[in-house]
Design a protein around this motif. Structure first.
Motif, short mmCIF file in Angstrom:
data_model
loop_
_atom_site.label_atom_id
_atom_site.label_comp_id
_atom_site.label_asym_id
_atom_site.label_seq_id
_atom_site.Cartn_x
_atom_site.Cartn_y
_atom_site.Cartn_z
N GLY A 1 27.75 37.23 30.05
CA GLY A 1 29.16 37.93 30.60
C GLY A 1 29.06 37.17 32.24
O GLY A 1 29.00 36.06 33.06
N ILE A 2 29.82 38.61 32.71
CA ILE A 2 30.34 38.31 34.06
C ILE A 2 28.61 38.53 35.32
O ILE A 2 27.51 40.32 34.79
CB ILE A 2 31.00 39.73 34.40
CG1 ILE A 2 31.93 39.11 34.25
CG2 ILE A 2 31.27 39.90 35.95
CD1 ILE A 2 32.99 39.99 34.17
N GLN A 3 28.30 38.12 35.82
CA GLN A 3 27.16 38.36 36.80
C GLN A 3 27.55 38.53 37.68
O GLN A 3 29.15 38.01 38.95
CB GLN A 3 26.47 37.17 36.36
CG GLN A 3 26.49 35.49 36.90
CD GLN A 3 25.83 34.85 36.04
OE1 GLN A 3 24.86 35.58 35.36
NE2 GLN A 3 25.50 33.27 36.18
N LYS A 4 26.81 38.34 39.24
CA LYS A 4 26.49 38.10 40.76
C LYS A 4 28.06 36.21 40.89
O LYS A 4 27.51 35.65 40.37
CB LYS A 4 25.71 37.60 41.44
CG LYS A 4 25.39 39.36 41.73
CD LYS A 4 24.62 39.82 42.70
CE LYS A 4 23.71 40.99 43.00
NZ LYS A 4 22.63 40.97 44.03
N GLU A 5 28.46 36.05 41.86
CA GLU A 5 29.30 34.93 42.18
C GLU A 5 30.60 35.06 41.02
O GLU A 5 31.44 33.57 41.22
CB GLU A 5 28.72 34.50 42.22
CG GLU A 5 27.18 34.09 43.72
CD GLU A 5 27.82 34.57 45.03
OE1 GLU A 5 28.89 33.52 45.40
OE2 GLU A 5 27.50 35.52 45.69
N THR A 6 30.68 35.32 39.87
CA THR A 6 32.04 35.28 38.95
C THR A 6 33.40 35.26 39.51
O THR A 6 33.16 36.75 40.43
CB THR A 6 31.28 36.16 37.53
OG1 THR A 6 29.95 35.52 37.20
CG2 THR A 6 32.47 35.50 36.83
N VAL A 7 34.15 34.86 39.53
CA VAL A 7 35.62 34.70 40.44
C VAL A 7 35.91 35.70 38.94
O VAL A 7 36.31 34.64 37.79
CB VAL A 7 35.67 32.77 40.38
CG1 VAL A 7 36.87 33.73 40.85
CG2 VAL A 7 35.72 32.91 41.62
N VAL A 8 36.65 36.29 38.45
CA VAL A 8 37.63 37.34 37.92
C VAL A 8 38.89 37.46 37.20
O VAL A 8 39.24 37.16 39.31
CB VAL A 8 36.59 38.96 37.40
CG1 VAL A 8 35.67 37.94 36.55
CG2 VAL A 8 36.56 39.21 38.55
N ASN A 9 39.99 37.44 37.12
CA ASN A 9 40.89 37.87 37.46
C ASN A 9 40.81 39.29 37.40
O ASN A 9 40.45 40.51 36.86
CB ASN A 9 42.18 37.62 36.38
CG ASN A 9 42.22 35.64 36.21
OD1 ASN A 9 42.09 35.29 37.44
ND2 ASN A 9 42.37 35.61 35.25
N VAL A 10 41.86 39.96 38.05
CA VAL A 10 42.20 41.70 38.07
C VAL A 10 43.88 41.39 36.84
O VAL A 10 44.99 41.08 37.72
CB VAL A 10 42.82 42.13 39.89
CG1 VAL A 10 42.75 43.29 39.52
CG2 VAL A 10 41.27 41.44 40.56
#
Length: 121
Positions: free
Chosen positions: A2-11
């Motif tokens: 899933g999402i972890q440290k350093e993952t780029v995500v949309n807001v």
């Protein structure tokens, strides 16, 4: 995964941020899924917005590219997305863009996100 440290995500709210990067996962696990609290740093903002690049916020994960398993099958989304929260862990935005999974209804902190989204999958 899933999402972890350093993952780029949309807001996916109207706070003024466009892209953020996860810098901390509060659950203690290495990767997390939908409905989990993370800390993000804003990387890209709208031109005349109130937010500044590099600002740090708490956020709730609302979409992941990894599969969300259900009894009726599994669901995945095309992007990773979060909704920004303030210091009191309250949502300050007034709109949520894109679909959100129905698993957010189980989390009492996410009920406002579910009510503001136009589609619950």
């Amino acid at each position: 995964m899933g999402i972890q440290k350093e993952t780029v995500v949309n807001v996916c709210d109207n706070s003024g941020a466009i892209v953020a990067q996860c810098i901390h996962v509060y659950s203690g696990k290495s990767s997390v899924g939908v409905g989990v609290l993370v800390k993000v740093s804003v990387k890209k903002v709208l031109p005349n917005g109130k937010l500044k690049k590099g600002a740090k916020f708490n956020a709730i994960v609302v979409r992941t590219r990894s599969l969300v398993s259900r009894d009726s099958g599994s669901v995945s989304f095309s992007s990773n997305a979060v909704v920004l929260l303030n210091e009191k862990l309250e949502m300050t935005a007034t709109r949520v863009f894109g679909p959100v999974p129905s698993e957010l209804r189980r989390n009492p902190n996410c009920l406002k996100i579910v009510s503001l989204s136009y589609e619950v999958v």
